[in-house]
Design a protein around this motif. Structure first.
Motif, PDB file in Angstrom:
ATOM      1  N   ARG A   1      18.626  32.212  24.986  1.00  0.00           N
ATOM      2  CA  ARG A   1      19.661  31.812  24.037  1.00  0.00           C
ATOM      3  C   ARG A   1      19.401  30.395  23.535  1.00  0.00           C
ATOM      4  N   PRO A   2      19.364  30.210  22.248  1.00  0.00           N
ATOM      5  CA  PRO A   2      19.118  28.863  21.720  1.00  0.00           C
ATOM      6  C   PRO A   2      20.373  27.997  21.884  1.00  0.00           C
ATOM      7  N   PRO A   3      20.187  26.687  21.930  1.00  0.00           N
ATOM      8  CA  PRO A   3      21.358  25.800  21.956  1.00  0.00           C
ATOM      9  C   PRO A   3      22.209  26.015  20.712  1.00  0.00           C
ATOM     10  N   ARG A   4      23.486  25.884  20.857  1.00  0.00           N
ATOM     11  CA  ARG A   4      24.384  26.082  19.709  1.00  0.00           C
ATOM     12  C   ARG A   4      25.521  25.078  19.780  1.00  0.00           C
ATOM     13  N   VAL A   5      26.060  24.756  18.642  1.00  0.00           N
ATOM     14  CA  VAL A   5      27.204  23.856  18.541  1.00  0.00           C
ATOM     15  C   VAL A   5      28.426  24.693  18.216  1.00  0.00           C
ATOM     16  N   TRP A   6      29.527  24.410  18.866  1.00  0.00           N
ATOM     17  CA  TRP A   6      30.771  25.107  18.516  1.00  0.00           C
ATOM     18  C   TRP A   6      31.125  24.798  17.068  1.00  0.00           C
ATOM     19  N   LYS A   7      31.489  25.817  16.314  1.00  0.00           N
ATOM     20  CA  LYS A   7      31.850  25.618  14.911  1.00  0.00           C
ATOM     21  C   LYS A   7      33.350  25.317  14.796  1.00  0.00           C
TER      22      LYS A   7
END
Length: 260
Positions: A20-26
Motif C-alpha cells: 500500500r502506498p503512503p496516502r494523505v487523508w483527504k
C-alpha cells in the motif's frame, strides 16, 4: 519419499510485503480524524477540571466549582495536558497513512529569513488590530486574559500560565490546525486557499472565550500562519510565531494590569 526430503529443501513461502502506498487523508478523512483529535484534546483538558472538582469533596457547591474551573491554575494545567492528548490522538490518526509523523505535519524548520519575515508580518498585523481596537474605544487586551492572569498570580502559578499559553497551546493548536487539518485539506478539492481558510476557521472556533472583535483578530492571524505554512512548508515556524504572539500578549496583559 517426502519424508526423506531435507528440511532445507522445502520451499518456504515468502511473506508478501504490504504494497500500500503512503496516502494523505483527504477532506472527509481529515475532518473526521480532526474531530477525533479535538475530542482527545477536550478529554485531556476536562480531566484536569474533573480532578480539581472531585478533590473538593461533597461540600463543593456550584459557585465554587465555577471559581475553580475559571482559575488560573486549573486553566494552565488543562491547556498543558491538552498537548500530550493532541499528540497521541494525532499520532493515531496519522499512523494508517504510512507517512511519518514529522513529515505529515511538516515538523521541520525553515530559513531564518522566513522567520524574520514572519515576525515582521505578525507585528504589522497585530499592531493594526491594536490600533483599530484603540480607535473603537475597546480594551487592547481581552478581559478574559486579565482575569486569568490575576488568578494565576494569586495561585502562585504565573510561571505555569506562561508555559501553558506560550509553549503548550501554540504547539498543540498548530499541530492540529496548520499541521493536520491543513495537510489533508490542502491535498483535497479545497486546495491551498480553501485549506488555509477552513483550518483558520476551525482554529478560531477553539477561542470561544473571546468576543467578536477578537474572533476577527484570531481568524486573521490564522490566515497569516496558514499562508506561512504554505509558503515555507514548516509547521515549526508557525508554532514559534504563535508562541511569540502569545508571549507578547501575556506580557502586554501583565503590564496593563499592573499599570491599571
Amino acid at each position: 519419499m517426502d519424508s526423506l526430503t531435507p528440511a532445507s529443501a522445502v520451499a518456504v513461502p515468502q511473506a508478501i510485503p504490504d504494497q500500500r502506498p503512503p496516502r494523505v487523508w483527504k477532506f472527509w478523512g481529515t475532518a473526521l480524524w480532526g474531530l477525533f483529535i479535538f475530542v482527545g484534546m477536550f478529554l485531556g483538558q476536562v480531566a484536569v477540571i474533573v480532578y480539581f472538582v472531585l478533590r473538593k469533596g461533597g461540600s463543593f457547591d456550584v459557585a465554587e466549582a465555577i471559581h475553580v474551573v475559571g482559575g488560573g491554575l486549573t486553566i494552565s494545567l488543562s491547556v498543558i495536558l491538552g498537548l500530550p492528548a493532541v499528540l497521541l490522538a494525532t499520532w493515531i490518526a496519522i499512523r494508517p497513512t504510512r507517512i511519518s509523523f514529522t513529515d505529515y505535519l511538516a515538523l521541520r524548520w525553515t530559513s531564518w529569513r522566513n522567520f524574520f519575515i514572519g515576525v515582521a508580518a505578525l507585528v504589522i498585523l497585530v499592531g493594526g488590530w491594536d490600533l483599530l481596537s484603540r480607535a473603537l474605544g475597546r480594551e487592547v487586551t481581552p478581559g478574559f486574559m486579565g482575569e486569568v492572569l490575576k488568578s494565576a498570580q494569586a495561585d502562585g502559578a504565573l510561571w505555569l500560565l506562561v508555559i501553558a499559553f506560550c509553549v503548550a497551546a501554540p504547539m498543540w493548536e498548530e499541530i492540529f490546525a496548520r499541521g493536520f487539518l491543513y495537510r489533508g485539506w490542502s491535498e483535497s478539492r479545497l486546495g491551498v486557499a480553501g485549506a488555509i481558510f477552513l483550518s483558520s476557521l476551525a482554529w478560531t472556533s477553539l477561542h470561544l472565550q473571546y468576543d467578536w472583535f477578537c474572533f476577527g483578530e484570531v481568524f486573521s492571524i490564522g490566515l497569516l500562519l496558514g499562508y506561512l505554512r504554505y509558503r515555507t512548508n514548516s509547521t515549526w515556524l508557525t508554532i514559534v510565531l504563535h508562541g511569540i504572539n502569545n508571549l507578547a500578549a501575556t506580557i502586554q496583559t501583565f503590564w496593563l494590569a499592573g499599570s491599571g
